[in-house]
Design an enzyme around this catalytic site. Sequence first.
Site, PDB file in Angstrom:
ATOM      1  N   GLU A 170       0.836  -1.204   0.000  1.00  0.00           N
ATOM      2  CA  GLU A 170       0.000   0.000   0.000  1.00  0.00           C
ATOM      3  C   GLU A 170       0.869   1.252   0.000  1.00  0.00           C
ATOM      4  OE1 GLU A 170      -3.040  -0.052   3.014  1.00  0.00           O
ATOM      5  OE2 GLU A 170      -4.276  -1.395   1.831  1.00  0.00           O
ATOM      6  N   GLU A 328      -6.542  -7.598  -0.334  1.00  0.00           N
ATOM      7  CA  GLU A 328      -6.918  -7.537   1.083  1.00  0.00           C
ATOM      8  C   GLU A 328      -8.354  -7.068   1.209  1.00  0.00           C
ATOM      9  OE1 GLU A 328      -4.718  -4.843   3.520  1.00  0.00           O
ATOM     10  OE2 GLU A 328      -2.799  -5.482   2.727  1.00  0.00           O
TER      11      GLU A 328
END
Length: 682
Positions: A170, A328
């Site tokens: 991320e 995710e």
Amino acid sequence: MTDPATDPRTDTPPGAPADHRWPTGVVGLGYGGDYNPEQWPLETQLEDVELMQQAGVNLVSVAIFAWATIEPREGEYHFDWLDDVLDRLHAAGIRVALATATASPPPWLTARHPEILPRLADGTVLWQGGRQAYSVTHPVFRRYATAMAARIAERYADHPALALWHIDNEIGCHVPRDYSDAAAAAFRDWLRARYGTVDALNDAWGTAFWSQRYGDVADVLPPFTAPTYPNPTQQLDFDRFSSDAMLDYYRDLRDAVRQHTPHVPVTTNFMTSTSTKGMDYFGWAREVDVVATDHYTVAADEEREVELALSADLTRGVARGRPWILMEHSTSAVNWQPRNRPKAPGEMLRNSLAHVARGADSVMFFQWRQSVAGAEKYHSAMVPHAGTDSEVWRGTLGLGRALEALAEVRGSRVRADVALVFDYEAWWAVELDSHPSVDVTYVDRMRAYHRELWRRGVTVDVVEPGADLTGYRLVLVPTLYLVRDEHAAAITRAAEDGATVVVTYFSGIVDEHDHVRPGGYPGAFRELLGVRTEEFAPLLAGEQVALDDGTSVSVWTEKVHLAGATAVRTLASGPLAGTPALTRRTVGSGAAWYEAARLDDVALSRLVDALLGETRVQPAAAAPPGVEVVRRHGEQHSYLFVLNHTDAEHRVPADGTDLLTGTTHQGEVPVPAWGAVVVREG
Ligand code: GLA
């Protein structure tokens, strides 16, 4: 070196384009999550693999935050544990998305090199102790991070479990904008490359205003907290630069691992959603072999399944229609919202299948086993604190079975007649300060139109400006405040070629430098829409103005004049009574609508009915309210996903076999309360 096209480990679905890359060796849909074995004793790690096999897990992300475990002191490497983990996973037939371990530099690195720490706009240093405490532009950090990525790639290049590279994690999640000295220097280099001369920069930034003219690019700073509004184009360029700088960091790590493993695809997990605007993922997607994203619903959002659908449509758009990885999401509660409510019965399965319905070919979670220490110990996982005697674990098993039953869906594609034009630059620009109204936000209209179409079972493609709009019958252009000439021209062409185009207020206002297009708003779309606005007239907080059909508007009105368009709705009260709020113009064989004032939900719903009427766009299936329908198309079959977000059983017209139960239905398919069916048609 292995040729990806002939590498037996590359499991490419039939009909996929030649450059389609996918985690090697993953059969069917991917299923798994982040796996952090460094947090657990061996005994637990052994149990992990058994439980993964029980659940049907076939892909896990490993070593994301493992730098300090791998290299606890500078130059001292401990890879044995990771060797064992990968060997065990391989022996169990579980493929690995191996991370570069760079997502959180170890304490020794930041202690020894505090200059790599990032800074906020007010100069505050973001210290070590959490994660992501690094400046992507700092050469020292870059050197260490690239070396770590290369070291891991070299060590595991031939490991048979290696299916995919997971670069960092991320990127930009916590520090989307860094104001450190390294970032300032990189920003100046970026500006030199973009503008060539300081005069060109001065023109673009409009620095004749407020004595901001630069004599030398060397004097430029990032848009620090200033006495008042920093130069808007400086802010916009800093957004562009920051996205590019993080991408450049990704590229360095990608190239470092590729050098050792050209046969292994590379990705990094994006955060495509309506709340993450730091990175231009349309540009980023060109640099990954496969798009992967993370998505979390917000418990307090009563329409979170609709937001999820929009985010998934955006991810498919970013992936340019190709299958993507949900890298995710959460099995239940997260730990980072103010009140972390667990997911309701069936919600995790519906969330997962909603992503699959909209193009995901892998469903993964943060994380495999719930941590007992650290900041994320109250974040749910596939194996919860409660252990295997729990709803969450039964959900993990159930999802594994569902994904196995859906294996044949892999590689099939979503088709849509509606395009929604989405642009990160427009998002950055429209939410700059000192604008006509703080209530105009980028995602507001986008979510509103998408929601109306979601409710009607109509699928929407989210596309970047300049995308090929051929074939779309309805083109939505929400809040495209900043637009380049060629992109405005492409939208105009779509209408001329027969599409119905809808443009919402505060679109087409500025060019790429955030300079107003003069001569009447909305400059870039004035002709297409057949209107000319002389002044904006935003409303005060809570203020509403009635329309001529009894509906109302809030937030925004404008002094718009017809210049070829027809008024469909007009303001019925207030100082602008009689002024159009919604207009339509016939354009070639298409049409151009303008939402000149922010329609309330009823007015928007009526508009969307009219749009579907004139374009004859059909839903995926006729479904009752609260029942989501989306279709994927394969080479031999199509697959109708039906997700029931209500507490009552419903029936939806469809013929075929429900892959989740194996039951064949004719005419209509029952969908249990809070449940899901996936019908193989044809
Ligand atoms: C992000 C991160 C994960 C984890 C989750 C928690 O997605 O990538 O490491 O922190 O958030 O929701």
